[in-house]
Motif scaffolding. Structure first.
Motif, PDB file in Angstrom:
ATOM      1  N   ALA A  96       0.680  -1.031  -0.083  1.00 47.89           N
ATOM      2  CA  ALA A  96      -0.145  -0.041  -0.029  1.00 47.89           C
ATOM      3  C   ALA A  96       0.995   1.012  -0.024  1.00 47.89           C
ATOM      4  O   ALA A  96       0.483   2.375  -0.556  1.00 47.89           O
ATOM      5  N   THR A  97       2.034   1.139   0.786  1.00 48.55           N
ATOM      6  CA  THR A  97       3.008   2.418   0.746  1.00 48.55           C
ATOM      7  C   THR A  97       3.408   2.655  -0.743  1.00 48.55           C
ATOM      8  O   THR A  97       3.403   3.649  -1.203  1.00 48.55           O
ATOM      9  N   GLN A  98       3.855   1.603  -1.331  1.00 54.03           N
ATOM     10  CA  GLN A  98       4.231   1.621  -2.919  1.00 54.03           C
ATOM     11  C   GLN A  98       3.318   2.422  -3.596  1.00 54.03           C
ATOM     12  O   GLN A  98       3.609   2.966  -4.509  1.00 54.03           O
ATOM     13  N   TRP A  99       1.867   1.904  -3.569  1.00 48.29           N
ATOM     14  CA  TRP A  99       1.031   2.279  -4.325  1.00 48.29           C
ATOM     15  C   TRP A  99       0.851   3.867  -4.002  1.00 48.29           C
ATOM     16  O   TRP A  99       0.909   4.851  -4.902  1.00 48.29           O
ATOM     17  N   ARG A 100       0.840   4.189  -2.767  1.00 48.69           N
ATOM     18  CA  ARG A 100       0.777   5.626  -2.481  1.00 48.69           C
ATOM     19  C   ARG A 100       1.889   6.651  -3.102  1.00 48.69           C
ATOM     20  O   ARG A 100       1.591   7.550  -3.510  1.00 48.69           O
ATOM     21  N   LEU A 101       3.202   6.102  -3.053  1.00 49.57           N
ATOM     22  CA  LEU A 101       4.061   6.797  -3.375  1.00 49.57           C
ATOM     23  C   LEU A 101       4.164   6.837  -5.103  1.00 49.57           C
ATOM     24  O   LEU A 101       4.755   7.837  -5.709  1.00 49.57           O
ATOM     25  N   ALA A 102       3.490   5.758  -5.789  1.00 42.51           N
ATOM     26  CA  ALA A 102       3.375   5.729  -6.991  1.00 42.51           C
ATOM     27  C   ALA A 102       2.282   6.270  -7.465  1.00 42.51           C
ATOM     28  O   ALA A 102       1.787   6.334  -8.903  1.00 42.51           O
ATOM     29  N   ALA A 103       1.275   7.082  -6.813  1.00 48.51           N
ATOM     30  CA  ALA A 103       0.010   7.833  -6.985  1.00 48.51           C
ATOM     31  C   ALA A 103      -0.962   6.821  -7.413  1.00 48.51           C
ATOM     32  O   ALA A 103      -1.559   6.992  -8.458  1.00 48.51           O
ATOM     33  N   GLN A 104      -0.904   5.605  -7.224  1.00 51.31           N
ATOM     34  CA  GLN A 104      -1.778   4.530  -7.641  1.00 51.31           C
ATOM     35  C   GLN A 104      -3.258   4.231  -6.842  1.00 51.31           C
ATOM     36  O   GLN A 104      -3.232   3.535  -6.021  1.00 51.31           O
ATOM     37  N   TYR A 105      -3.925   5.549  -6.741  1.00 47.90           N
ATOM     38  CA  TYR A 105      -4.960   5.650  -5.730  1.00 47.90           C
ATOM     39  C   TYR A 105      -6.193   4.684  -6.062  1.00 47.90           C
ATOM     40  O   TYR A 105      -6.679   4.232  -4.912  1.00 47.90           O
ATOM     41  N   THR A 106      -6.459   4.111  -7.090  1.00 47.91           N
ATOM     42  CA  THR A 106      -7.443   3.210  -7.346  1.00 47.91           C
ATOM     43  C   THR A 106      -7.160   2.124  -6.702  1.00 47.91           C
ATOM     44  O   THR A 106      -8.114   1.321  -6.138  1.00 47.91           O
ATOM     45  N   GLU A 305       4.622  10.336  -7.331  1.00 50.64           N
ATOM     46  CA  GLU A 305       3.770  11.442  -6.672  1.00 50.64           C
ATOM     47  C   GLU A 305       4.696  12.550  -6.576  1.00 50.64           C
ATOM     48  O   GLU A 305       4.257  13.978  -6.989  1.00 50.64           O
ATOM     49  N   ARG A 306       6.201  12.655  -6.125  1.00 50.65           N
ATOM     50  CA  ARG A 306       6.873  13.794  -6.086  1.00 50.65           C
ATOM     51  C   ARG A 306       7.193  14.320  -7.117  1.00 50.65           C
ATOM     52  O   ARG A 306       7.449  15.566  -7.427  1.00 50.65           O
ATOM     53  N   ARG A 307       7.574  13.472  -8.166  1.00 47.26           N
ATOM     54  CA  ARG A 307       7.879  14.129  -9.429  1.00 47.26           C
ATOM     55  C   ARG A 307       6.739  14.935 -10.212  1.00 47.26           C
ATOM     56  O   ARG A 307       7.051  15.943 -10.849  1.00 47.26           O
ATOM     57  N   SER A 308       5.531  14.312 -10.051  1.00 49.01           N
ATOM     58  CA  SER A 308       4.648  15.095 -10.819  1.00 49.01           C
ATOM     59  C   SER A 308       4.087  16.154 -10.077  1.00 49.01           C
ATOM     60  O   SER A 308       3.883  17.320 -10.640  1.00 49.01           O
ATOM     61  N   GLY A 309       4.427  16.254  -8.553  1.00 49.91           N
ATOM     62  CA  GLY A 309       4.150  17.501  -7.939  1.00 49.91           C
ATOM     63  C   GLY A 309       5.135  18.744  -8.195  1.00 49.91           C
ATOM     64  O   GLY A 309       4.685  19.686  -8.286  1.00 49.91           O
ATOM     65  N   PHE A 310       6.453  18.295  -8.718  1.00 48.79           N
ATOM     66  CA  PHE A 310       7.395  19.133  -9.084  1.00 48.79           C
ATOM     67  C   PHE A 310       6.865  19.861 -10.423  1.00 48.79           C
ATOM     68  O   PHE A 310       6.938  20.911 -10.676  1.00 48.79           O
ATOM     69  N   TYR A 311       6.452  18.991 -11.228  1.00 45.40           N
ATOM     70  CA  TYR A 311       6.139  19.748 -12.632  1.00 45.40           C
ATOM     71  C   TYR A 311       4.760  20.443 -12.531  1.00 45.40           C
ATOM     72  O   TYR A 311       4.487  21.592 -13.244  1.00 45.40           O
ATOM     73  N   ILE A 312       3.843  20.065 -11.645  1.00 45.29           N
ATOM     74  CA  ILE A 312       2.652  20.959 -11.474  1.00 45.29           C
ATOM     75  C   ILE A 312       3.261  22.097 -10.712  1.00 45.29           C
ATOM     76  O   ILE A 312       2.408  23.090 -11.176  1.00 45.29           O
ATOM     77  N   GLU A 313       3.845  22.288  -9.865  1.00 47.34           N
ATOM     78  CA  GLU A 313       4.334  23.447  -9.247  1.00 47.34           C
ATOM     79  C   GLU A 313       5.028  24.427 -10.307  1.00 47.34           C
ATOM     80  O   GLU A 313       4.974  25.569 -10.475  1.00 47.34           O
TER      81      GLU A 313
END
Length: 376
Positions: A96-106, A305-313
């Protein structure tokens, strides 16, 4: 997406029968959620991209939120039922932690209601010597569930999950876990825009954090400084934000980039937060985000999740700097890295709507993107 997979290669990668793949592509049969997820994982894309209905993935997550709520409603009085052995529960929590870090929310939305219920049972039936380990697993699972609740706008559920984490953490007898929960708790202050209160809570957590000797201890303290820098920047307190960012950078340089107690930390994570701080401070600070992006990009081994956040910012900084084309490209990169995270981010919707108003000449692709993230 992985390029040019044959039907046979896709079938093997997804562990789905070749005949099933052929029938799905010809439209001769429907596809179950589990099969769709397997194919999406094999292709390296969000399941929503394989659906003609753009709202399916979002609906699946929102439909699961009541089950998450029910799972913790009676956290102190769970119903009787089966409980797996501890090593199996530990593996489920790690997944579940790996899913969170990979933004696999489903994936989280589908699996966590049952896992949380089981972990609460495990905690309450644990003998004293096992209670601390059961509490630790429960806290980590709640962290993954909270990622879905918070990012999909269920802020009350997110706050309740954090309350359960804070309830169970003392039993875990793990000061690093306490620091991690303090880091997550900041979400409630972000949601309420109570930035100064959040900063005080983080200062309290820093005072209680263990001495930074081992790598996990260094990362715990550095993560709290990293978080404090962002919330101080939201309060437009530039000097405090810069001070915490400097502390985070110092600690980040002392460890290898990695995931410590569920939080990505290291020099690369601190760099992404430099962009976040610059954008949150706004005005003359925005240029710093562009400078960082000119000389550095988040490496692929950083959590999605962190990489996508960088590009959103970064997209927001580019938009504010009069670079709409660059901003749109950054949003598309964020979508490619973590579609579900990008789609649910409120800044993405706001910026996509703004871009569409500014660039009518490129209306088709912008409109498609804006529709995808529900900006229009």
């Amino acid at each position: 997406m992985r390029p040019k997979l044959t039907q046979q290669q896709l079938a093997e990668a997804a562990c789905v029968a070749l005949g099933t793949i052929r029938k799905i592509e010809r439209g001769e049969r429907g596809v179950s959620d589990s099969t769709l997820d397997a194919i999406a994982d094999a292709l390296g894309v969000d399941p929503a991209r394989l659906r003609t209905d753009r709202d399916v993935a979002q609906t699946r997550v929102h439909d699961a939120l009541p089950a998450l709520s029910a799972a913790i409603a009676a956290y102190d009085l769970p119903e009787d039922g089966p409980v797996r052995v501890r090593h199996e529960l530990r593996e489920a929590v790690q997944e579940a932690t790996q899913w969170r870090l990979a933004a696999q929310y489903t994936q989280i939305a589908r699996e966590l209601p049952g896992l949380l219920t089981e972990l609460l049972r495990a905690y309450h039936v644990a003998v004293p010597d096992e209670r601390a380990k059961a509490a630790g697993l429960l806290v980590r699972a709640c962290r993954s569930a909270d990622a879905v609740a918070y990012k999909f706008g269920a802020r009350d559920l997110s706050a309740r999950l954090i309350d359960v984490m804070r309830w169970a953490t003392p039993e875990a007898e793990d000061p690093l876990l306490s620091a991690s929960v303090a880091y997550v708790r900041t979400e409630t202050f972000f949601a309420a825009r109570a930035y100064l209160s959040g900063l005080r809570a983080l200062h309290q957590a820093l005072n209680a954090a263990p001495a930074p000797v081992t790598a996990p201890e260094i990362a715990a303290r550095g993560s709290l400084h990293m978080r404090a820098a962002v919330i101080a920047s939201r309060a437009r307190d530039a000097s405090t934000a810069v001070s915490h960012l400097s502390e985070a950078r110092e600690f980040g340089d002392r460890v290898t980039e990695g995931v410590y107690c569920g939080i990505a930390f290291g020099p690369e994570s601190v760099r992404t937060h430099e962009v976040s701080v610059a954008v949150s401070l706004g005005d003359e600070h925005v240029g710093r985000a562009l400078e960082i992006a000119d000389e550095w990009k988040p490496p692929k081994d950083l959590p999605a999740e962190r990489r996508s956040g960088f590009y959103i910012e970064l997209a927001r900084a580019q938009l504010w700097s009069g670079l709409p084309d660059d901003a749109f490209e950054s949003l598309k990169v964020a979508r490619h890295i973590a579609p579900q995270h990008t789609r649910e981010h409120p800044w993405v919707r706001q910026d996509a709507a703004t871009l569409r108003r500014l660039k009518r000449a490129d209306s088709e692709s912008l409109t498609n993107f804006a529709e995808w993230c529900a900006a229009i």
